[in-house]
Design a protein around this motif. Structure first.
Motif, PDB file in Angstrom:
ATOM      1  N   GLY A   1      32.852  34.867  45.612  1.00 56.58           N
ATOM      2  CA  GLY A   1      34.190  34.300  45.728  1.00 56.58           C
ATOM      3  C   GLY A   1      35.246  35.053  44.947  1.00 56.58           C
ATOM      4  N   PHE A   2      34.856  35.737  43.874  1.00 50.00           N
ATOM      5  CA  PHE A   2      35.847  36.435  43.046  1.00 50.00           C
ATOM      6  C   PHE A   2      35.593  37.939  42.989  1.00 50.00           C
ATOM      7  CE2 PHE A   2      35.649  32.101  41.426  1.00 50.00           C
ATOM      8  CZ  PHE A   2      36.995  31.755  41.401  1.00 50.00           C
ATOM      9  N   GLN A   3      34.662  38.432  43.810  1.00 52.29           N
ATOM     10  CA  GLN A   3      34.311  39.847  43.696  1.00 52.29           C
ATOM     11  C   GLN A   3      35.483  40.767  43.999  1.00 52.29           C
ATOM     12  OE1 GLN A   3      32.888  37.733  45.813  1.00 52.29           O
ATOM     13  NE2 GLN A   3      32.963  38.519  47.916  1.00 52.29           N
ATOM     14  N   ALA A   4      36.300  40.413  45.017  1.00 45.27           N
ATOM     15  CA  ALA A   4      37.439  41.269  45.364  1.00 45.27           C
ATOM     16  C   ALA A   4      38.462  41.292  44.238  1.00 45.27           C
ATOM     17  CB  ALA A   4      38.079  40.783  46.659  1.00 45.27           C
ATOM     18  N   THR A   5      38.653  40.132  43.594  1.00 42.46           N
ATOM     19  CA  THR A   5      39.613  40.056  42.489  1.00 42.46           C
ATOM     20  C   THR A   5      39.159  40.912  41.319  1.00 42.46           C
ATOM     21  OG1 THR A   5      40.198  37.798  43.143  1.00 42.46           O
ATOM     22  CG2 THR A   5      40.797  38.488  40.907  1.00 42.46           C
ATOM     23  N   LEU A   6      37.897  40.794  40.936  1.00 43.49           N
ATOM     24  CA  LEU A   6      37.385  41.578  39.813  1.00 43.49           C
ATOM     25  C   LEU A   6      37.378  43.077  40.133  1.00 43.49           C
ATOM     26  CD1 LEU A   6      34.408  39.337  38.608  1.00 43.49           C
ATOM     27  CD2 LEU A   6      36.609  39.688  37.491  1.00 43.49           C
ATOM     28  N   TYR A   7      37.045  43.371  41.359  1.00 41.59           N
ATOM     29  CA  TYR A   7      37.025  44.776  41.802  1.00 41.59           C
ATOM     30  C   TYR A   7      38.428  45.374  41.654  1.00 41.59           C
ATOM     31  CZ  TYR A   7      35.936  48.706  44.961  1.00 41.59           C
ATOM     32  OH  TYR A   7      35.730  49.945  45.502  1.00 41.59           O
ATOM     33  N   GLY A   8      39.423  44.658  42.144  1.00 44.85           N
ATOM     34  CA  GLY A   8      40.802  45.132  42.042  1.00 44.85           C
ATOM     35  C   GLY A   8      41.266  45.210  40.601  1.00 44.85           C
ATOM     36  N   LEU A   9      40.852  44.258  39.771  1.00 39.98           N
ATOM     37  CA  LEU A   9      41.251  44.253  38.365  1.00 39.98           C
ATOM     38  C   LEU A   9      40.702  45.477  37.632  1.00 39.98           C
ATOM     39  CD1 LEU A   9      42.566  42.790  35.969  1.00 39.98           C
ATOM     40  CD2 LEU A   9      40.402  41.563  35.633  1.00 39.98           C
ATOM     41  N   ILE A  10      39.476  45.835  37.928  1.00 41.82           N
ATOM     42  CA  ILE A  10      38.871  47.007  37.282  1.00 41.82           C
ATOM     43  C   ILE A  10      39.637  48.272  37.639  1.00 41.82           C
ATOM     44  CG2 ILE A  10      36.814  48.479  37.257  1.00 41.82           C
ATOM     45  CD1 ILE A  10      35.177  45.853  37.575  1.00 41.82           C
ATOM     46  N   VAL A  11      39.962  48.410  38.912  1.00 46.66           N
ATOM     47  CA  VAL A  11      40.723  49.595  39.346  1.00 46.66           C
ATOM     48  C   VAL A  11      42.097  49.597  38.685  1.00 46.66           C
ATOM     49  CG1 VAL A  11      41.757  50.755  41.338  1.00 46.66           C
ATOM     50  CG2 VAL A  11      39.481  49.742  41.528  1.00 46.66           C
ATOM     51  N   LEU A  12      42.721  48.412  38.580  1.00 43.69           N
ATOM     52  CA  LEU A  12      44.038  48.307  37.950  1.00 43.69           C
ATOM     53  C   LEU A  12      43.978  48.708  36.482  1.00 43.69           C
ATOM     54  CD1 LEU A  12      47.009  47.367  38.173  1.00 43.69           C
ATOM     55  CD2 LEU A  12      46.245  45.079  37.527  1.00 43.69           C
ATOM     56  N   LEU A  13      42.945  48.278  35.768  1.00 47.08           N
ATOM     57  CA  LEU A  13      42.807  48.617  34.352  1.00 47.08           C
ATOM     58  C   LEU A  13      42.571  50.113  34.149  1.00 47.08           C
ATOM     59  CD1 LEU A  13      40.652  45.589  33.120  1.00 47.08           C
ATOM     60  CD2 LEU A  13      43.072  46.029  32.662  1.00 47.08           C
ATOM     61  N   ILE A  14      41.810  50.709  35.069  1.00 55.04           N
ATOM     62  CA  ILE A  14      41.602  52.166  34.991  1.00 55.04           C
ATOM     63  C   ILE A  14      42.941  52.878  35.139  1.00 55.04           C
ATOM     64  CG2 ILE A  14      40.657  54.162  36.225  1.00 55.04           C
ATOM     65  CD1 ILE A  14      38.585  52.895  34.541  1.00 55.04           C
ATOM     66  N   GLY A  15      43.732  52.449  36.129  1.00 53.86           N
ATOM     67  CA  GLY A  15      45.029  53.073  36.347  1.00 53.86           C
ATOM     68  C   GLY A  15      45.973  52.904  35.175  1.00 53.86           C
ATOM     69  N   ARG A  16      45.860  51.755  34.479  1.00 51.52           N
ATOM     70  CA  ARG A  16      46.769  51.488  33.345  1.00 51.52           C
ATOM     71  C   ARG A  16      46.348  52.218  32.082  1.00 51.52           C
ATOM     72  NH1 ARG A  16      49.008  51.552  29.478  1.00 51.52           N
ATOM     73  NH2 ARG A  16      50.336  50.026  28.407  1.00 51.52           N
ATOM     74  N   PHE A  17      45.074  52.212  31.784  1.00 51.33           N
ATOM     75  CA  PHE A  17      44.626  52.745  30.497  1.00 51.33           C
ATOM     76  C   PHE A  17      43.949  54.106  30.599  1.00 51.33           C
ATOM     77  CE2 PHE A  17      44.736  48.113  29.925  1.00 51.33           C
ATOM     78  CZ  PHE A  17      45.595  48.033  28.828  1.00 51.33           C
ATOM     79  N   MET A  18      43.550  54.514  31.774  1.00 48.48           N
ATOM     80  CA  MET A  18      42.940  55.835  31.962  1.00 48.48           C
ATOM     81  C   MET A  18      43.559  56.510  33.173  1.00 48.48           C
ATOM     82  SD  MET A  18      38.917  54.961  31.317  1.00 48.48           S
ATOM     83  CE  MET A  18      38.378  53.975  29.905  1.00 48.48           C
ATOM     84  N   PRO A  19      44.870  56.790  33.131  1.00 49.13           N
ATOM     85  CA  PRO A  19      45.522  57.401  34.289  1.00 49.13           C
ATOM     86  C   PRO A  19      44.868  58.730  34.659  1.00 49.13           C
ATOM     87  CG  PRO A  19      46.877  57.586  32.309  1.00 49.13           C
ATOM     88  CD  PRO A  19      45.763  56.655  31.975  1.00 49.13           C
TER      89      PRO A  19
END
Length: 621
Positions: free
Chosen positions: A300-318
């Motif tokens: 139920g939340f896999q897409a949300t967590l998946y997107g969050l991980i990618v977002l965090l990579i983009g923010r903290f590890m450009p």
């Protein structure tokens, strides 16, 4: 006009293979053999997976292989050329439909796959024409619009696509052969990537990624390169769509064009690092594994967590996590995180030429007849209501060194841009050796024999010094292979006294070094006409003298014609044959330096009240 090339007696040795100790050669050979052995073992291990009898693992493996094909082929356009194609998945969908239509029509498998590749490649070729009129965010959003457009077409072209009902393919147990085909295409995809990295085509892509305008002015014909890479990328996307359609036995518009799946391979590449050799491999493996874990354990939340991980990579590890600082401390990850220029150390070697050597692999130009090398006839350049160059007419003979002066905004750089075709003049003609340049593209101008520097240095920042110089050598009238171009580039690098920065990225150079690099890159275009734009400003007297010596040398030794925009009169007076002065785009003086600096208009608009106090021949600005 005849030309001849004279080389230093040892010119054949310039850039020759380095004299290295046997142990170093052996070590690198062993590393290469080890790498190929490990790769072969890995492919063999993957090939054995469908024979182990575990359909679940084979299905996951197949999904990962398809994702890699899509991610890596997307990265040829985005990572290599710098164009973010958010609609890459539409090539997957077109390939899937083309394949399915033929397979349902009882055509052989390989014919159906070939048809999918051809149809998709033609579609990519057609849409490349309008797409590449756009750049940056406009290009990205235009490509993103392709997905809903193709989905709507698939829903409405019912006679061809069967609309919302989709296409049911012949049902058969094809997981094993589909997996093996996907693995073979994956290996081919990786090999194509290696080939691109080391080819002239790949260097053209990298130059476009850095600066399209500069790429053209050093001889790269960018339009065909853009089309070729998009078609290549589309062809591999089509194979991925065809093979997966065969394995799934059913496709519909939402399955092959839906946004919910279209951006996943892109996210995988961005996650690890776009433009890295191993970025797509690592990104696909990590995120595909994570995706499966989330599907099983976080319902139920896999897409949300998946997107969050990618977002965090983009923010903290450009740039992807492989470019994070901590990765450099982990040996295995450090090897996977190597940037393009770091691989250059395996083939590039320190130049063996002497810094004192003044011989360059340049042709010698001799004036033939009385035809001016460059002739401007009533050239006008207008931007809206602003006229930057006003009906300028002038002639410059072969072998002349001409200084071009004027206050800021007088049109000096604009005049350079009209000659090198960065701008197309609003009116008038520019003739080069009697040839009208109207209709010539920038790369054609470069191959005719026009090289230039820029007032603000514009090197290819993420390429090495050696690669910057080698690129024009790969795309001139007598193009060299990348290997030969790298060798010949060392001569120009030593001439510019940048041998100690051979393998370093150009964006890490000082401003003075970037100017030296640009001058060397302009010389590597092997020009008859050299346009030098304020190369001496901001330099020490010794560095200025070095550039003066270089400009005099290339004229005296090779017959090169030079137009030099410069504010430092002490530099100009040492080398120029005459000076041309501009004011608000109008030519106000043309003659020897001593006469021009006494011209009343030049005194009032440029030199100012301080000029009369200076002695003749000692004017400075």
């Amino acid at each position: 006009m005849g030309t001849s090339i004279e080389r230093h007696p040892d010119a054949a040795d310039f850039g020759g293979l380095p004299q290295r100790c046997g142990s170093e050669d052996m070590s690198k050979s062993l590393n290469a053999v080890t790498g190929w052995a490990l790769g072969t073992f890995g492919v063999a291990a993957l090939a054995s997976l469908p024979f182990l009898g575990n359909a679940y693992l084979t299905t996951i493996g197949f999904t990962v292989l398809i994702a890699y094909i899509l991610g890596q082929s997307w990265d040829w356009v985005a990572g290599e050329m710098g164009y973010v194609n958010l609609g890459h998945y539409c090539f997957y969908g077109i390939g899937a439909y083309a394949f399915a239509i033929l397979l349902v029509g009882n055509w052989p498998l390989w014919v159906a796959i070939g048809f999918a590749v051809v149809v998709t490649a033609l579609a990519a070729l057609v849409i490349s024409v309008p797409l590449f009129r756009l750049q940056g965010d406009y290009f990205a959003f235009a490509t993103l619009a392709l997905l809903p457009l193709m989905e709507v077409l698939a829903y409405n072209l019912t006679p061809i696509t069967n609309g919302a009902d989709g296409i049911v393919l012949p049902v058969a147990q094809v997981l094993q052969p589909a997996y093996l085909i996907a693995l073979g295409v994956c290996v081919l995809t990786f090999m194509v990537t290696l080939r691109i990295n080391a080819s002239r085509f790949g260097y053209a892509l990298k130059s476009i990624r850095n600066d399209e305008q500069v790429a053209e002015t050093v001889g790269v014909r960018i339009a065909p390169i853009k089309r070729r890479v998009l078609v290549l990328s589309a062809a591999f996307g089509a194979v991925a769509g065809a093979v997966q359609a065969w394995q799934m036995s059913y496709i519909d518009p939402a399955t092959v064009f839906g946004l919910n799946v279209a951006l996943v391979p892109v996210a995988m590449v961005l996650f690890a690092g776009s433009g890295l050799r191993w970025g797509p491999v690592v990104g696909v493996l990590v995120l595909a594994t994570l995706q499966q874990w989330l599907l099983v354990n976080v319902k139920g939340f896999q897409a949300t967590l998946y997107g969050l991980i990618v977002l965090l990579i983009g923010r903290f590890m450009p740039g992807g996590f492989l470019r994070a600082r901590w990765v450099k401390k982990v040996p295995l990850l450090r090897a996977l995180a190597r940037e393009h220029h770091e691989y250059m150390g395996e083939t590039a070697t320190v130049a063996q030429t002497s810094a004192a050597s003044k011989e360059l692999p340049l042709p010698r130009y001799a004036a033939v007849g009385s035809t001016p090398l460059i002739q401007l006839e009533n050239v006008r350049m207008q931007f809206g209501g602003n006229v930057a160059v006003k009906d300028v007419s002038l002639q410059i003979q072969s072998g002349e060194i001409v200084g071009l002066i004027g206050p800021n905004g007088s049109g000096k750089t604009t005049l350079f841009n009209c000659i090198s075709r960065v701008y197309t003049p609003t009116a008038g003609r520019v003739l080069f050796a009697g040839q009208d340049l109207k209709g010539c593209s920038r790369d054609q101008i470069a191959r005719l024999g026009v090289g230039r520097t820029y007032q603000i240095p514009r090197p290819f920042g993420d390429l090495t010094v050696q690669e910057n110089i080698a690129i024009p050598l790969m795309f001139n009238e007598q193009p060299l292979s990348p290997r030969d171009a790298m060798r010949e580039a060392r001569v120009f690098i030593e001439y510019a006294e940048l041998g100690h920065r051979l393998r370093e990225r150009a964006d890490g150079l000082s401003v003075q070094e970037k100017k030296a690099l640009e001058f060397a890159r302009a010389l590597a275009c092997k020009p008859r006409l050299l346009l030098v734009d304020e190369v001496a400003s901001g330099l020490t007297p010794a560095e200025v003298q070095r550039f003066v010596d270089h400009i005099r040398h290339v004229r005296d030794r090779y017959g090169m014609t030079v137009i030099w925009v410069e504010h430092i009169f002490s530099a100009l007076e040492k080398v120029v044959d005459r000076v041309i002065a501009l004011e608000e785009g109008t030519l106000i003086a043309d003659g020897p330096l001593a006469e021009v600096v006494r011209n009343e208009r030049v005194l009032s608009t440029y030199l100012g009240s301080a000029a009369p106090k200076a002695k003749a021949g000692e004017h400075t600005c």
